[in-house]
Write a protein that holds these residues in place. Structure first.
Motif, PDB file in Angstrom:
ATOM      1  N   LYS A 161       0.957  11.657   4.827  1.00 37.61           N
ATOM      2  CA  LYS A 161      -0.132  11.858   3.852  1.00 37.61           C
ATOM      3  C   LYS A 161      -1.256  12.689   4.482  1.00 37.61           C
ATOM      4  CE  LYS A 161      -3.785   9.110   1.629  1.00 37.61           C
ATOM      5  NZ  LYS A 161      -4.851   9.607   2.521  1.00 37.61           N
ATOM      6  N   GLU A 162      -1.620  12.383   5.720  1.00 36.73           N
ATOM      7  CA  GLU A 162      -2.682  13.147   6.393  1.00 36.73           C
ATOM      8  C   GLU A 162      -2.241  14.573   6.685  1.00 36.73           C
ATOM      9  OE1 GLU A 162      -5.682  12.137   6.606  1.00 36.73           O
ATOM     10  OE2 GLU A 162      -5.240  10.089   5.938  1.00 36.73           O
ATOM     11  N   ILE A 216       0.817  -1.221   0.000  1.00 32.60           N
ATOM     12  CA  ILE A 216       0.000   0.000   0.000  1.00 32.60           C
ATOM     13  C   ILE A 216       0.848   1.268   0.000  1.00 32.60           C
ATOM     14  CG2 ILE A 216      -1.709   1.365   1.288  1.00 32.60           C
ATOM     15  CD1 ILE A 216      -2.698  -1.363   2.446  1.00 32.60           C
ATOM     16  N   VAL A 217       1.839   1.286   0.912  1.00 30.61           N
ATOM     17  CA  VAL A 217       2.640   2.499   1.044  1.00 30.61           C
ATOM     18  C   VAL A 217       3.386   2.823  -0.236  1.00 30.61           C
ATOM     19  CG1 VAL A 217       4.615   3.522   2.219  1.00 30.61           C
ATOM     20  CG2 VAL A 217       2.838   2.377   3.539  1.00 30.61           C
ATOM     21  N   LEU A 258       1.040   4.418  -2.555  1.00 30.38           N
ATOM     22  CA  LEU A 258       0.821   5.808  -2.157  1.00 30.38           C
ATOM     23  C   LEU A 258       1.978   6.680  -2.603  1.00 30.38           C
ATOM     24  CD1 LEU A 258      -0.586   5.446   1.455  1.00 30.38           C
ATOM     25  CD2 LEU A 258      -1.782   6.293  -0.563  1.00 30.38           C
ATOM     26  N   PHE A 276      -5.735   1.271  11.329  1.00 30.48           N
ATOM     27  CA  PHE A 276      -4.733   0.621  10.489  1.00 30.48           C
ATOM     28  C   PHE A 276      -4.419  -0.763  11.034  1.00 30.48           C
ATOM     29  CE2 PHE A 276      -4.108   5.138   9.828  1.00 30.48           C
ATOM     30  CZ  PHE A 276      -3.926   5.229   8.458  1.00 30.48           C
ATOM     31  N   ILE A 300      -9.577   6.448  11.466  1.00 29.57           N
ATOM     32  CA  ILE A 300      -9.004   5.475  10.534  1.00 29.57           C
ATOM     33  C   ILE A 300      -8.255   4.430  11.347  1.00 29.57           C
ATOM     34  CG2 ILE A 300      -7.529   5.129   8.508  1.00 29.57           C
ATOM     35  CD1 ILE A 300      -7.644   8.136   7.988  1.00 29.57           C
ATOM     36  N   GLU A 348       6.016   2.835   8.102  1.00 31.58           N
ATOM     37  CA  GLU A 348       4.788   2.854   7.292  1.00 31.58           C
ATOM     38  C   GLU A 348       3.717   3.724   7.967  1.00 31.58           C
ATOM     39  OE1 GLU A 348       4.120  -1.193   4.871  1.00 31.58           O
ATOM     40  OE2 GLU A 348       4.671  -1.536   6.966  1.00 31.58           O
ATOM     41  N   VAL A 349       3.568   3.565   9.291  1.00 34.03           N
ATOM     42  CA  VAL A 349       2.645   4.439  10.032  1.00 34.03           C
ATOM     43  C   VAL A 349       3.022   5.898   9.797  1.00 34.03           C
ATOM     44  CG1 VAL A 349       1.866   5.184  12.323  1.00 34.03           C
ATOM     45  CG2 VAL A 349       2.125   2.737  11.839  1.00 34.03           C
ATOM     46  N   GLU A 361      -3.757  12.889  -6.958  1.00 30.32           N
ATOM     47  CA  GLU A 361      -4.283  11.629  -6.410  1.00 30.32           C
ATOM     48  C   GLU A 361      -4.918  10.782  -7.502  1.00 30.32           C
ATOM     49  OE1 GLU A 361      -6.387  12.397  -2.826  1.00 30.32           O
ATOM     50  OE2 GLU A 361      -5.916  10.421  -2.020  1.00 30.32           O
ATOM     51  N   ARG A 384       4.568   7.235   7.308  1.00 31.83           N
ATOM     52  CA  ARG A 384       4.269   7.704   5.939  1.00 31.83           C
ATOM     53  C   ARG A 384       2.776   7.958   5.752  1.00 31.83           C
ATOM     54  NH1 ARG A 384       8.728   3.676   3.247  1.00 31.83           N
ATOM     55  NH2 ARG A 384      10.466   5.148   3.325  1.00 31.83           N
ATOM     56  N   HIS A 385       1.931   7.132   6.378  1.00 32.65           N
ATOM     57  CA  HIS A 385       0.490   7.415   6.362  1.00 32.65           C
ATOM     58  C   HIS A 385       0.213   8.745   7.063  1.00 32.65           C
ATOM     59  CE1 HIS A 385      -1.245   3.871   4.508  1.00 32.65           C
ATOM     60  NE2 HIS A 385      -0.452   3.097   5.229  1.00 32.65           N
TER      61      HIS A 385
END
Lengths: 233, 233
Positions: free
Chosen positions: A221-222, A2-3, A6, A207, A205, A214-215, A233, A217-218
């Motif tokens: 994004k936020e 996923i990452v 993204l 996870f 959200i 990875e956390v 996007e 990087r999410h």
């Protein structure tokens, strides 16, 4: 992964260019005497991962860090502190100058009322340690903030969501990362984490278990979304 | 280099062959609740260096270690513990089976009388932490020991020699490594140390500042002497 997907869509290497970020990390140590301290079990890994992800996304990143043996992520500037009061001073001194603040440090709520100048000798009997409350840095930042995006962390061991929602509202943060540190694969010293992102509008959200990077990087994004920046996007 | 010269004369790679060694290292953590603990400022570096030097000298070496991020020296077996009581259990379980014990860990003298099962919520007011004494592992080993060589460490911030000499006599150790942790280049987190070796017969060896591994190799030489082994000199 996923990452990775993204990363391809977002081009995280440039989307925070020109922004300044401040991340706090690690667990503060509150000295009892020159040898003993009150500590807490933060390894600093989550905060260091956030600093790395912000730097990778182009932000000029300062890490205000309590003691840890972790290497400083490339391109990040570290400011080393030991106590909650020192961390507060370093954060407040830089607050007005930054766009993003992520408070991943575990700051001691209390410190010893008295700090002994010499090592206290033991005498075999019990003793009592008087504690006084430390200032609440996150709440203080929440009161002072103007355009900054303010991210907090909530490590809980019970009633995770109720405690975290309450914390977010009291402290005026834009996003709270909540994790239950009693879960396997989450929290202290673990390379992975299991978190939820909570927003003031009630959004949440969840996870699955993933690496702290990875956390992070999410989270970046936020942060990009919260800054209202235009993202492909 | 002094240590290199010693190495050549002593053949440290074989002189402890067939011997078993136990080293304790790091600072114990005494939980207040799942998040907070009473800690002390030992990095574990001195104990890890001693374990490495003993293993290099041929001893089968076990490291009973409080939490640290240090890598385990090659060939050494690590047993991980958190609290003083856990460290005591692991050391006493192995005590009769070993020839050499080096207690380099910084063991908390006190632990909280009560450990909360859930994270204690702050309420903004002061509070009091009741502490109870931990058992004195070194003194206990001194009472029980038969043929074992027992080495202790004394980290002091004042009256170094008087405190250290008293400690050695009370605890029946064969050699005490004393260091003043307030000195620059000595003690917590530093890669170097400035120590004195004290013996029950009143002998004292003062060393200049050197790396913790060099201190450890000097210690191994004295351990060989204390074991009464024949060394080519």
């Amino acid at each position: 992964e996923i990452v990775e997907t993204l990363l391809r869509f977002f081009d995280l290497s440039t989307c925070l260019k020109g922004k300044k970020a401040l991340v706090t990390a690690g667990g503060t140590q509150e000295p009892i005497d020159p040898v003993r301290y009150l500590g807490n079990r933060s390894s600093g890994r989550m905060g260091y991962a956030v600093a790395q992800a912000l730097q990778e996304a182009g932000a000029e990143t300062i890490l205000v860090s309590a003691p840890t043996d972790l290497p400083v992520p490339q391109g990040v500037t570290r400011v080393s502190v030991q106590t909650a009061l020192q961390m507060r001073d370093e954060v407040l001194a830089r607050f007005t100058d930054v766009d993003i603040i992520v408070k991943a440090a575990a700051v001691a709520d209390y410190r010893p009322a008295v700090q002994a100048e010499q090592k206290i000798k033991k005498d075999g009997s019990g003793r009592t340690l008087e504690l006084v409350p430390n200032p609440d840095i996150l709440a203080e930042l929440g009161q002072k903030k103007t355009a900054q995006v303010l991210i907090g962390f909530a490590a809980e061991t019970e009633n995770l969501l109720a405690n975290a929602q309450g914390k977010m509202q009291r402290k005026n943060v834009d996003l709270l990362v909540a994790n239950d540190v009693t879960k396997e694969g989450a929290g202290f010293g673990s390379p992975t984490n299991i978190v939820s992102f909570l927003f003031p509008d009630g959004r949440k959200i969840d996870f699955p278990q993933m690496s702290k990077l990875e956390v992070a990087r999410h989270l970046v994004k936020e942060i990009v979304n919260l800054l209202g920046m235009n993202v492909k996007e």
